[in-house]
Scaffold this active site. Structure first.
Site, PDB file in Angstrom:
ATOM      1  N   ARG A   1       2.090  -4.948  10.308  1.00  0.00           N
ATOM      2  CA  ARG A   1       1.473  -3.742  10.884  1.00  0.00           C
ATOM      3  C   ARG A   1       0.163  -4.076  11.597  1.00  0.00           C
ATOM      4  O   ARG A   1      -0.341  -3.297  12.398  1.00  0.00           O
ATOM      5  CB  ARG A   1       1.235  -2.714   9.775  1.00  0.00           C
ATOM      6  CG  ARG A   1       0.699  -1.419  10.284  1.00  0.00           C
ATOM      7  CD  ARG A   1       0.955  -0.254   9.383  1.00  0.00           C
ATOM      8  NE  ARG A   1       2.315   0.264   9.476  1.00  0.00           N
ATOM      9  CZ  ARG A   1       2.689   1.364   8.834  1.00  0.00           C
ATOM     10  NH1 ARG A   1       1.838   1.987   8.065  1.00  0.00           N
ATOM     11  NH2 ARG A   1       3.932   1.817   8.930  1.00  0.00           N
TER      12      ARG A   1
ATOM     13  N   GLU B   1      -3.902  -1.599   7.047  1.00  0.00           N
ATOM     14  CA  GLU B   1      -3.829  -3.047   7.292  1.00  0.00           C
ATOM     15  C   GLU B   1      -4.500  -3.433   8.607  1.00  0.00           C
ATOM     16  O   GLU B   1      -5.154  -4.473   8.699  1.00  0.00           O
ATOM     17  CB  GLU B   1      -2.369  -3.495   7.300  1.00  0.00           C
ATOM     18  CG  GLU B   1      -1.692  -3.509   5.923  1.00  0.00           C
ATOM     19  CD  GLU B   1      -1.193  -2.147   5.483  1.00  0.00           C
ATOM     20  OE1 GLU B   1      -1.283  -1.177   6.265  1.00  0.00           O
ATOM     21  OE2 GLU B   1      -0.713  -2.046   4.330  1.00  0.00           O
TER      22      GLU B   1
ATOM     23  N   LYS C   1       1.067  12.861 -10.150  1.00  0.00           N
ATOM     24  CA  LYS C   1       1.949  11.687 -10.166  1.00  0.00           C
ATOM     25  C   LYS C   1       2.342  11.411 -11.633  1.00  0.00           C
ATOM     26  O   LYS C   1       1.496  11.404 -12.508  1.00  0.00           O
ATOM     27  CB  LYS C   1       1.233  10.474  -9.568  1.00  0.00           C
ATOM     28  CG  LYS C   1       2.150   9.328  -9.216  1.00  0.00           C
ATOM     29  CD  LYS C   1       1.456   8.314  -8.288  1.00  0.00           C
ATOM     30  CE  LYS C   1       2.434   7.220  -7.845  1.00  0.00           C
ATOM     31  NZ  LYS C   1       1.812   6.310  -6.840  1.00  0.00           N
TER      32      LYS C   1
HETATM   33  C1  TPP Z   1       2.103  -0.012   5.359  1.00  0.00           C
HETATM   34  C2  TPP Z   1       2.234  -0.013   3.855  1.00  0.00           C
HETATM   35  N1  TPP Z   1       1.258  -0.563   3.117  1.00  0.00           N
HETATM   36  C3  TPP Z   1       1.354  -0.584   1.775  1.00  0.00           C
HETATM   37  C4  TPP Z   1       2.453  -0.044   1.149  1.00  0.00           C
HETATM   38  C5  TPP Z   1       2.595  -0.123  -0.370  1.00  0.00           C
HETATM   39  N2  TPP Z   1       2.617   1.213  -0.962  1.00  0.00           N
HETATM   40  C6  TPP Z   1       3.736   1.786  -1.341  1.00  0.00           C
HETATM   41  S1  TPP Z   1       3.520   3.283  -1.992  1.00  0.00           S
HETATM   42  C7  TPP Z   1       1.834   3.161  -1.791  1.00  0.00           C
HETATM   43  C8  TPP Z   1       0.929   4.252  -2.225  1.00  0.00           C
HETATM   44  C9  TPP Z   1       1.301   5.521  -1.529  1.00  0.00           C
HETATM   45  O1  TPP Z   1       0.445   6.544  -1.973  1.00  0.00           O
HETATM   46  P1  TPP Z   1       0.819   8.024  -1.630  1.00  0.00           P
HETATM   47  O2  TPP Z   1       1.183   8.121  -0.213  1.00  0.00           O
HETATM   48  O3  TPP Z   1      -0.284   8.877  -2.110  1.00  0.00           O
HETATM   49  O4  TPP Z   1       2.161   8.297  -2.452  1.00  0.00           O
HETATM   50  P2  TPP Z   1       2.315   8.548  -4.016  1.00  0.00           P
HETATM   51  O5  TPP Z   1       2.817   7.236  -4.593  1.00  0.00           O
HETATM   52  O6  TPP Z   1       1.005   8.970  -4.554  1.00  0.00           O
HETATM   53  O7  TPP Z   1       3.366   9.625  -4.133  1.00  0.00           O
HETATM   54  C10 TPP Z   1       1.510   1.963  -1.202  1.00  0.00           C
HETATM   55  C11 TPP Z   1       0.130   1.511  -0.908  1.00  0.00           C
HETATM   56  C12 TPP Z   1       3.450   0.511   1.962  1.00  0.00           C
HETATM   57  N3  TPP Z   1       4.583   1.043   1.407  1.00  0.00           N
HETATM   58  N4  TPP Z   1       3.320   0.534   3.289  1.00  0.00           N
END
Ligand code: TPP
Ligand code: DXP
Ligand code: MG
Length: 639
Positions: free
Chosen positions: A399, A371, A285
């Site tokens: 959710r 969640e 990342k």
């Molecule tokens: C249901 C939900 N909960 C929380 C979020 C907030 N959120 C956005 S990106 C993220 C992290 C995602 O991590 P990953 O899938 O590993 O993607 P990366 O950013 O590492 O590419 C979160 C928790 C969301 N988008 N959707």
């Protein structure tokens, strides 16, 4: 080696069709140009940076190998899709990202044929891709569905529900697990440890190794494809057991920045006649931009920044963000009460729980992007005597609605909900708007629903929630900073269901909930200037209503207007129902409700969104004058 600068390639790759005309050896340069373009663009717009930097090579390789948009490519969350947008005909608009009228910060069906499925809430991609894959299969149409899902998003149950169901798709479904060992914060839980074990315990799968193992495994041509794939997957024992047990053929771990590995492996998977396949791609990342690589959050979400230094343009110092006011208020409660604990679903910094975690690490739980689990986990904690604060953004709490109803409200368990990002949120747009929590919570028996008008009120409501043991209680507050109200030294325990009169008047009553109070006060000033004496009440509670106060206001004023940062079915609906049940609108009272419009509003600045929603001072004044049949000069409206 020629010292002439290489001919730029990005201009020749405006679409995947053009991209696929390049030869494989040019993709490295293309990826470098794509990364530079993304950094330049986001430096002028702000937005999500780290995730997109990590998938530059993967994006180029996927569009190069697969026949997008006929092969559908679905990005989980979609915050990493800026390189995808640049390569799919939107480079010319990439600097309008997340601005009114500009590109969305996530994938969006209405924006491009290359965005087959919208996202923003995580962990939906495999289910959606499976839908596309099965539809193709039923229609006997060619075309694969590729879901790119992050390691963070893979911590949500929905991903497993989809994988559990995926076998039927066969080789039409490909899941690319983008493992960068990061969520917004460092990832949590057993899955993260499992992936780390796989990655650390074996070298990246190179094409040579991949081919060698394939040859070893299948020295003679095996005509039965299923058998071939089965032996190759099982025999290769690359450790993706969890995924194999779910019916996937695991391929990996693959270096997600090495195009020499990525391209041939993707081609092999594309041409395989069996599946579904899960390709475990390991990326970084923030890759390729030193300030992002060095940052603890890998520049997950950034303001505009200086490309050379990486220094972000900080907003002028203002009042503390509500999330931090909440975090600090909860610390104070926990100092007093050892049963107070905090739960976040992978959003520690966004909810202020990160502050609480520093003070009380043993009473802080980051459950990952889960969640539903967070809410029922909190219900279990409450049932056993703890006082849990479940801190989840309004939009993400959607959710876990059944868990709120079934596990918390019906059992009347004292779970506290700290609902941040309530109301409109600006650049993240409709997928993140906290529009519905008043509606979906205030309709529940046993539930208490509060809305903080400013940061002082948030402190009082956090304390009130901490002291409320007779059932579930929620406090909602918006994204960003407060009004600058002084943070009270001693929090007050507010009487449940009681509002407060902020300004006394005689002929117009504005019944405000939450942070619309500021606009309500501005409206009152304008109405007074027009000769209309105006009362402003901060109801504080959407449930239970302050019935005595509301009855008094509705029977002693000519016009009453409710105003809330929520969709229909919330405060206004409850006040209307109360008024109707008690015959308060039988004698000519002019009662109006102001709420969010019945549309999903696109991203823009929050103040613009609220003006568009008709929830600013001007709209409140206009509503009152219209009810009195007057124009904005306060004169009687012409018939
Ligand atoms: C249901 C939900 N909960 C929380 C979020 C907030 N959120 C956005 S990106 C993220 C992290 C995602 O991590 P990953 O899938 O590993 O993607 P990366 O950013 O590492 O590419 C979160 C928790 C969301 N988008 N959707
Ligand atoms: C992509 C995603 O869902 C999160 O990064 C979200 O954008 C965070 O929102 P805030 O910026 O309001 O914390
Ligand atoms: Mg990740």
């Amino acid at each position: 080696m020629s010292d002439r600068p290489a001919t730029p390639l990005l201009d020749q790759a405006r679409t995947p069709q053009e991209l696929r005309k390049l030869n494989p050896g040019q993709l490295r340069q293309l990826a470098d140009e794509l990364r530079a373009e993304m950094i330049s663009a986001v430096s002028t717009t702000g937005g999500h940076l780290g995730a997109g930097l990590g998938v530059v090579e993967l994006t180029a390789a996927l569009h190069y190998v697969f026949d997008t948009p006929n092969d559908v490519l679905i990005w989980d969350v979609g915050h990493q899709a800026y390189p995808h947008k640049i390569l799919t005909g939107r480079r010319d608009r990439i600097r309008t990202l997340r601005q009114g009228g500009g590109l969305s910060g996530f994938t969006k069906r209405s924006e491009s044929e290359y965005d087959p499925f919208g996202a923003a809430h995580s962990s939906t991609s495999i289910s959606a891709a499976l839908g596309f894959a099965v539809a193709n299969k039923l229609a006997n149409k060619p075309g694969r569905a590729i879901a790119v899902i992050g390691d963070g998003a893979m911590s949500a149950g929905m991903a497993y529900e989809a994988m559990n169901n995926a076998k039927q798709a066969g080789n039409r479904l490909i899941v690319v697990l983008n493992d960068n060992d990061m969520s917004i914060a460092p990832p949590v839980g057993a899955l993260s440890a499992y992936l780390a074990k796989i990655v650390s315990s074996r070298p990246f799968l190179s094409m040579r190794e991949f081919a060698k193992r394939l040859a070893q495994k299948f020295p003679r041509p095996i005509h039965d494809a299923a058998k071939r794939m089965d032996e190759y997957a099982r025999g290769m024992a690359t450790g993706g057991t969890l995924f194999e047990e779910l019916g996937f053929y695991y391929v990996g771990p693959v270096d997600g920045h090495n195009l020499d590995h990525l391209l041939p492996i993707l081609e092999n998977v594309r041409d395989s006649d069996h599946g579904p396949v899960l390709i475990h791609v390991v990326t970084q990342k923030g890759k390729g931009y030193a300030p992002a690589e060095a940052a603890s959050d890998k520049y997950h979400g950034v303001q505009k920044f200086d490309v050379v230094t990486g220094a972000q343009v900080k907003a002028p110092p203002g009042p503390p963000a509500y999330q931090n006011v909440f975090g600090d208020a909860l610390i104070r409660e926990a100092e007093r009460d050892s049963t107070i604990c905090a739960i976040t679903a992978a959003m520690p910094s966004g909810t202020g729980v990160d502050r609480f975690a520093k003070a009380f690490p043993d009473r802080t739980f980051d459950v990952g992007i889960a969640e539903q689990h967070a809410v029922t986990f909190a219900a279990g904690l409450a049932a056993q005597g703890m006082r849990p604060f479940c801190a989840i953004y309004s939009t993400f709490l959607q959710r876990a609605y059944d868990q709120v109803v079934h596990d918390v409200a019906i059992q009347n368990l004292p779970v506290r909900f700290a609902i941040d990002r309530a109301g409109l949120v600006g650049a993240d747009g409709s997928t993140h708007a906290g529009s519905f929590d008043i509606t979906y919570l205030a309709t529940l028996p046993n539930m208490v629903v509060m809305a903080a008008a400013d940061e002082a009120e948030l402190v009082h409501m956090t304390h009130t929630a901490a002291m409320h043991d007779s059932g579930p209680i929620a406090v909602r507050y918006p994204r960003g900073g407060g009004t600058g109200a002084a943070i009270p030294e001693v929090p007050q325990q507010l009487p449940i269901g009681k509002g407060r009169i902020v300004k006394e008047g005689k002929s117009v009553a504005i019944l405000s909930l939450g942070t619309r109070l500021e606009e309500a006060m501005k409206a009152a000033e304008q109405l007074e200037a027009l000769g209309l004496s105006t009362t402003v009440a901060d109801l504080r509670f959407a449930k239970p209503l302050d019935e005595a106060m509301i009855e008094k206001l509705l029977t002693s004023h000519e016009v009453a207007v409710t105003v809330e940062e929520g969709a229909i079915g919330g405060l206004g609906a409850h006040v209307l129902t109360f008024a109707s049940d008690h015959g308060l609108i039988d004698n000519g009272l002019k009662l109006r409700t102001l709420r969010l419009p019945d549309v999903f509003q696109d991203h823009d600045k929050p103040e613009k969104q609220y003006a568009e929603a008709g929830l600013d001072a001007e709209s409140i004044v206009g509503t009152v004058l219209a009810a009195l049949h007057r124009n904005n000069a306060g004169l009687p409206a012409r018939a």
